[in-house]
Motif scaffolding. Structure first.
Motif, mmCIF file in Angstrom:
data_model
loop_
_atom_site.group_PDB
_atom_site.id
_atom_site.type_symbol
_atom_site.label_atom_id
_atom_site.label_comp_id
_atom_site.label_asym_id
_atom_site.label_seq_id
_atom_site.Cartn_x
_atom_site.Cartn_y
_atom_site.Cartn_z
ATOM 1 N N ASN B 162 -10.601 -16.704 -11.589
ATOM 2 C CA ASN B 162 -9.943 -15.589 -12.666
ATOM 3 C C ASN B 162 -10.536 -14.133 -12.605
ATOM 4 N N GLU B 163 -9.472 -13.521 -12.856
ATOM 5 C CA GLU B 163 -10.119 -11.670 -12.397
ATOM 6 C C GLU B 163 -9.479 -11.006 -13.531
ATOM 7 N N ASP B 164 -10.199 -9.680 -14.020
ATOM 8 C CA ASP B 164 -9.343 -9.373 -14.889
ATOM 9 C C ASP B 164 -8.603 -7.675 -14.312
ATOM 10 N N TYR B 165 -8.721 -7.626 -12.951
ATOM 11 C CA TYR B 165 -7.758 -6.820 -12.425
ATOM 12 C C TYR B 165 -7.053 -6.462 -12.782
ATOM 13 N N MET B 166 -5.966 -6.972 -13.494
ATOM 14 C CA MET B 166 -4.515 -6.594 -14.136
ATOM 15 C C MET B 166 -5.143 -6.856 -15.729
ATOM 16 N N ALA B 167 -5.866 -6.689 -16.080
ATOM 17 C CA ALA B 167 -5.494 -6.838 -17.132
ATOM 18 C C ALA B 167 -5.109 -6.031 -18.583
ATOM 19 N N ASP B 168 -4.956 -4.999 -18.220
ATOM 20 C CA ASP B 168 -4.896 -3.725 -18.574
ATOM 21 C C ASP B 168 -3.315 -3.992 -18.217
ATOM 22 N N PRO B 169 -2.464 -3.011 -19.399
ATOM 23 C CA PRO B 169 -0.677 -3.256 -18.926
ATOM 24 C C PRO B 169 -1.176 -1.973 -18.370
ATOM 25 N N ALA B 170 -1.482 -1.217 -18.355
ATOM 26 C CA ALA B 170 -1.665 0.529 -17.869
ATOM 27 C C ALA B 170 -1.419 -0.080 -16.182
ATOM 28 N N VAL B 171 -1.885 -1.369 -16.026
ATOM 29 C CA VAL B 171 -2.375 -0.649 -14.287
ATOM 30 C C VAL B 171 -1.059 -1.197 -14.277
ATOM 31 N N PRO B 172 -0.713 -0.082 -12.787
ATOM 32 C CA PRO B 172 0.718 0.111 -13.039
ATOM 33 C C PRO B 172 1.584 -1.203 -11.192
ATOM 34 N N PHE B 173 2.977 -1.159 -11.681
ATOM 35 C CA PHE B 173 3.475 -2.251 -11.079
ATOM 36 C C PHE B 173 3.320 -1.426 -9.315
ATOM 37 N N GLY B 174 1.906 -2.366 -8.992
ATOM 38 C CA GLY B 174 2.027 -2.398 -7.172
ATOM 39 C C GLY B 174 2.788 -3.549 -6.422
ATOM 40 N N TRP B 175 2.399 -3.046 -5.109
ATOM 41 C CA TRP B 175 3.069 -4.310 -4.524
ATOM 42 C C TRP B 175 2.397 -6.123 -4.875
ATOM 43 N N ARG B 176 1.482 -6.244 -5.356
ATOM 44 C CA ARG B 176 1.417 -7.862 -6.331
ATOM 45 C C ARG B 176 1.849 -8.431 -7.156
ATOM 46 N N CYS B 177 3.237 -6.917 -7.606
ATOM 47 C CA CYS B 177 3.401 -7.436 -8.589
ATOM 48 C C CYS B 177 5.123 -7.458 -8.141
ATOM 49 N N ASP B 178 5.452 -7.256 -6.321
ATOM 50 C CA ASP B 178 6.570 -7.590 -6.348
ATOM 51 C C ASP B 178 6.573 -8.692 -5.641
ATOM 52 N N ARG B 179 8.046 -9.543 -5.697
ATOM 53 C CA ARG B 179 7.773 -10.832 -5.390
ATOM 54 C C ARG B 179 8.015 -10.998 -4.110
ATOM 55 N N THR B 180 8.851 -10.270 -2.750
ATOM 56 C CA THR B 180 9.177 -9.629 -1.289
ATOM 57 C C THR B 180 8.111 -9.310 -1.216
ATOM 58 N N LEU B 181 7.203 -8.858 -1.249
ATOM 59 C CA LEU B 181 5.778 -8.339 -0.967
ATOM 60 C C LEU B 181 5.247 -9.242 -0.778
ATOM 61 N N SER B 182 5.292 -9.726 -1.845
ATOM 62 C CA SER B 182 3.558 -10.966 -2.727
ATOM 63 C C SER B 182 3.828 -12.043 -2.827
ATOM 64 N N GLY B 183 4.682 -12.763 -2.274
ATOM 65 C CA GLY B 183 5.033 -13.950 -3.020
ATOM 66 C C GLY B 183 4.365 -14.452 -4.088
ATOM 67 N N THR B 184 3.560 -15.417 -4.564
ATOM 68 C CA THR B 184 4.042 -15.384 -6.130
ATOM 69 C C THR B 184 2.564 -13.962 -6.116
ATOM 70 N N GLY B 185 2.165 -14.339 -7.731
ATOM 71 C CA GLY B 185 1.252 -13.657 -7.800
ATOM 72 C C GLY B 185 -0.333 -13.940 -8.019
ATOM 73 N N THR B 186 -0.851 -14.710 -9.076
ATOM 74 C CA THR B 186 -2.193 -14.236 -8.762
ATOM 75 C C THR B 186 -2.711 -16.297 -8.069
ATOM 76 N N LEU B 187 -1.378 -17.171 -8.444
ATOM 77 C CA LEU B 187 -1.387 -18.035 -7.219
ATOM 78 C C LEU B 187 -1.839 -17.404 -6.098
ATOM 79 N N GLY B 188 -1.272 -16.873 -5.234
ATOM 80 C CA GLY B 188 -1.991 -16.272 -3.622
ATOM 81 C C GLY B 188 -2.738 -15.599 -3.768
#
Lengths: 375, 375, 375, 375
Positions: B162-188
């Motif tokens: 577990n980490e909190d690097y995306m806990a702040d809702p102000a963290v912008p949409f990045g490639w890790r949020c995009d299924r095409t670029l990242s596949g799963t999210g925190t799982l991968g």
């Protein structure tokens, strides 16, 4: 184009290896305005020197450390040899106009240290001593917090540097047991670290009273005979600081269970800090105030907001290791050489550390409070 | 004479930098039978590549990663790019007969990973995935203790990353949020680490049931508009292991307070182990038995008796850091390349990790237990 | 003048003793508006009852628990007997118009619990179940912090209650291994505690999927023969909460090294809490925010600002013990009896806990998510 | 039939309440061979006495403490009043032939303590001082381990008792700041605890050198005027022990963040112990030896194998609280009264503690080592 500074390292043992790792890693970690070049390694004979140079990545090897001084291309002489050799080597380097990066403790006693500090100052060369634990970003953070008053006026320091590497009576007599080669025992070896830390964070120590004890009075020589240990295994000290705080300092090389037992607690009028090098990526901080039901020590994990850390990693909690401290220390050295920055511990400051150690020894002999001072 | 292996690194960001540090430090730390040469760095364009090559100490730069494959002198291709590029790059490297050292997760899903693993095996090249936390000497020690039966048969595993690097809702949409670029999210991203750890220590996972949740459903794009997050912020999973243990796996990128929260507890019939990466130099060990009044978890500090550690320092408790793990990992890579040693995680093993992740996703969709498998 | 309430306690074993200590201490600790009178103790025969009554300070003894119901002077019936007896005793007490204070788990299954809860509600008597860990001032503080939003919306709960009291396969077959006498195994014994804690802090659980395992399939009877263990040694569960959080629950009676291993971590959108009953006087709290370089978990020591604590001591950090929790619990009981306060866990809430346990059992049989519910 | 001993308690404040809780709980916890009867409470006037007697469960109240001495039925006089009253009350009790159970510190200075110890010894009454932290089962376990040689010869002790209850300069001037009423400041209040602990575990202290400091020189009186604080806020001390160990003792009432900061570390030739009262249910133990790769401090949780604990709970890790220590202490008192057992700290031992405190004060005045002694 990057600029390089050429390093001549004397001593290719355990500490010399941490130097080599740091010189190699520094340009990548810190971004390489100035690049330390692993130019020459000196060891006690050429065969060893050649073997160590190859292992540690140095381009040249010599069995005569004076070759380092004689080589006009060398910018910095790094001294990672036993204590008794520091003075002669450092003075020779200074005489040759080299910058000097000497391992701790600077000397066998304050008189030697004074001579070295004066020579370095007179020559105008950069001079720095390898008190690596100061390089920790959390120690830098602690200093920032203290200096800006987050804890209020500091009233108390309790610190120790205890290890158990000589707790086993079967550990043989080595040069660290020999007063001629080592000076004091645990005081110079590890006590110097905690004294350095205390003075780095709280300022000068003005008076001490101390108690020294040799716990294991004899150790075996290589030939099986017993030889008397000539210096202390553990030392306790009360200290008074220039700015008014009182403190306790302690060191031991026979403290069962402690592997890197440098730890301290600092109390100020409005807050406290707690640090333990065995958990070097944590700093505990207490701040008084009106937090109804929410008072407590906060555990800070090392993070990019702390000095130097971001060069290693952009993410908090991705901790540093012991060897990383040397990389930061080398960065301070390069900043001193290139930009005239003040090193964290120069020979003058290291001399003050030796004066505190000497004062502890004299206090233990006399039972009185002693002011660390030139004699 | 030392032998060198030439590295072509694709990606000069944060992870690429840990590669560069490791390649630079490895020869000094481990003694340099084989020396990794920082030969070429590829980035998305030449300007960036040149800047990063200079910063990280690479001799050559290219804005076209296919140049790495085309250079016949390059022995190892290291891939430190976003997940979606791993497959194409790795397959190209394999096709060019290069050894491949790919960052985790290996691929966007198990199908990709299977294709990559099969290609690597067919080509006979060394293939390894950068699951760096396995490189910790205390993890190696844990594996030794488990494998020789110090804990008895293992019955339970509970792990999290577990980490909190995306806990702040102000963290912008990045490639890790995009299924095409990242596949799963925190799982991968982080779940793969704890799955890897679990399988490394306990063997294969044969069945899972999982629950996935996107906690922050939308994040801001650079233009200020909101975009839907396409994968999970946290995931919980029950697992069954081949050898009979049952387990719990958990991962989150929104876990306030956790900075490197990879941690686990393993229970065997006669003992237990507890580890937390935020205190990566400690391993807690409990052994049952007839110790009247003296039962308890023992805290082991990393020490020269543990695998690989002595190369960094001869003294216990002089802890390692996050970047040091990469140096050990590179040593495993070199041992694979030079001596045919089995890498800790090869593509085949990394494919199994992807299968577990895929099984979690399917389980979360169906509410049923799913066996990780080729599909 | 103080008012007294007369207690009839059934069961004078380990838990009965904690009752007796609490009844004795409560008036002094809490100041005695209402004084519990140790009026009658029932045990399985008169000899044992007499011995235990004398040891525990009860004025009367009986070998027939129905005498407790029959005595018109008794206000509160306290039930500290094995699980299988709870239902009959509680129903009898309710029928006699007594207030009922029953140890956990309330019943062998949800059907029994439903019957008991309905009876108690119909009769209008005070009914409370002894989930003592809720009584901790730091748990009360945690609930305050959660309820007022200090952590933001809660998104994650991970909890366990693991002990090792049956880890040794030489521990004989006891009533807890017998489904008829105990119902479930570790789920009812300790799992009920962590389920209770989760629902106390986060609200109802709406769905679970679980995995149960009997690790030691047979244990020795008194005559030396082996008997099959009829319920689970360890259980893992994924849960979904009414308010949206997802969670993990775990329990084991064979977890080597854990002595009172009730622990949890709660993550909200803006903060986290961590608690471990083995350090029951500490609560760790993380709050996100703009604390440049000063983020971290804060360790709160129990203090007068936390509910109930000041009755024990006016000074922070002067910690409570396991038995003190029962004193606070008794205070909640008296507040319910005297002032109509809602008990922390009444039969209705305890019934919900049994429903979660039953749902875990059914889920483990079917491999599917199950909603805890009346059946 | 149980025997009762009648208690006359002087002082119904915070500490008096811990007495009352202990007297009430003891018979149930320890099984009641002898039952302490809460017979009479004395306070400074009858109204307060009556209110406190009712709150604490005493049968009688008096506004004149000499009534306690005059009542022939009272067996034990318990003194829980400010320090300056201890001497007069204890001497009166001794003169009346009562057993005396006096709170710490015994007296304002060693002269007073000597007079009290001699009187008690001459009269032949049981005399005991309430150094409650010794009562911890883990301290008893530590003493067993030290005495049977588990740590080898002890060479080092470092202990502290620091709290922050006077760290806030707004805390008003109270009797503890007044030398006439309190004697020393933190030395007597909390320093006495850590001195007591050190001597309990290591034997007599033969020499000390100390440094005392008043950090907050003035505090506000009720009328708003400032009054000079007459004793020390923090004290540091080096000590030498009879059996050869050297030690460090420290105490503070202005140590921000410490709530019950009694902690120590003991080093022997073959092992070490670490204890912190804020985690009073844990004892850390290090044993040297040939445990390849498995060296480390073991954390013992309090358990039935440790002295006295089983009376509270049959299960390990079900920790004790601060008030529980008083219950154990009362058991020691009753064992002394009924069976002639030696109390953990009698007046003679408490006198030695006062001698160490006096020696610290004299050392701080002279800057020299001082031997604690009758003067």
């Amino acid at each position: 184009m990057h600029k390089t500074v050429k390093i001549g390292l004397i001593g290719g043992g355990y500490i010399g290896k941490t130097h080599a790792i740091a010189y190699r890693s520094h340009p990548v970690v810190f971004g390489g305005r100035v690049i330390p070049e692993l130019y020459m390694l000196a060891e006690r004979d050429l065969a060893i020197a050649s073997e160590r140079a190859q292992a540690l990545g140095f381009a040249r090897a010599t069995g005569n450390w004076r070759d380092v001084m004689a080589d006009p291309d060398i910018d910095i002489v790094a001294i990672a040899t036993p204590n008794a050799q520091h003075k002669e080597m450092a003075l020779a380097a200074i005489a040759a106009g080299k910058h000097v990066y000497c391992e701790k403790p600077l000397a066998l006693n304050a008189d030697e240290a004074r001579e070295m500090a004066t020579a370095a100052q007179t020559a105008g060369v950069v001079n720095m001593v390898g008190y690596n634990y100061l390089a920790n970003p959390l120690i830098a953070q602690a200093k920032i917090m203290i200096d800006r008053g987050d804890l209020g006026e500091i009233i108390h320091f309790r610190g120790r540097h205890n290890e158990d590497y000589m707790a086993d009576p079967a550990v043989p007599f080595g040069w660290r047991c020999d007063r001629t080669l080592s000076g004091t025992g645990t005081l110079g070896d590890m006590g110097s670290h905690i004294i350095c830390m205390a003075m780095h964070l709280l300022g000068d120590i003005t008076s001490v009273t101390a108690d020294l004890q040799t716990v294991i009075p004899q150790r075996k020589m290589a030939d099986g005979t017993l030889r008397a240990v000539e210096n202390e295994d553990q030392a306790h000290c009360l200290a008074r600081f220039h700015r008014g705080a009182i403190g306790i300092l302690e060191t031991s090389r026979v403290a069962q269970g402690r592997k890197l037992g440098l730890a301290f607690e600092i109390v100020g009028r409005t807050g406290s800090l707690v640090f333990d090098q065995e958990r070097m990526n944590e700093l505990k901080f207490y701040r008084s105030g009106n937090q109804e039901g929410e008072q407590g020590f906060k555990t800070l994990l090392v993070a990019p907001e702390h000095p130097d850390f971001v060069n290693f990693c952009p993410a908090a909690g991705h901790g540093l290791g012991y060897n990383d401290l040397k990389i930061i220390e080398v960065d301070k050295l390069l900043a001193a050489v290139e930009a005239g920055a003040l090193p964290p511990v120069d020979f003058e400051q290291a001399c003050k550390i030796e004066q505190v150690i000497d004062a502890c020894v004299r206090s233990a002999e006399t039972g009185k409070w002693v002011a660390p001072a030139d004699m």
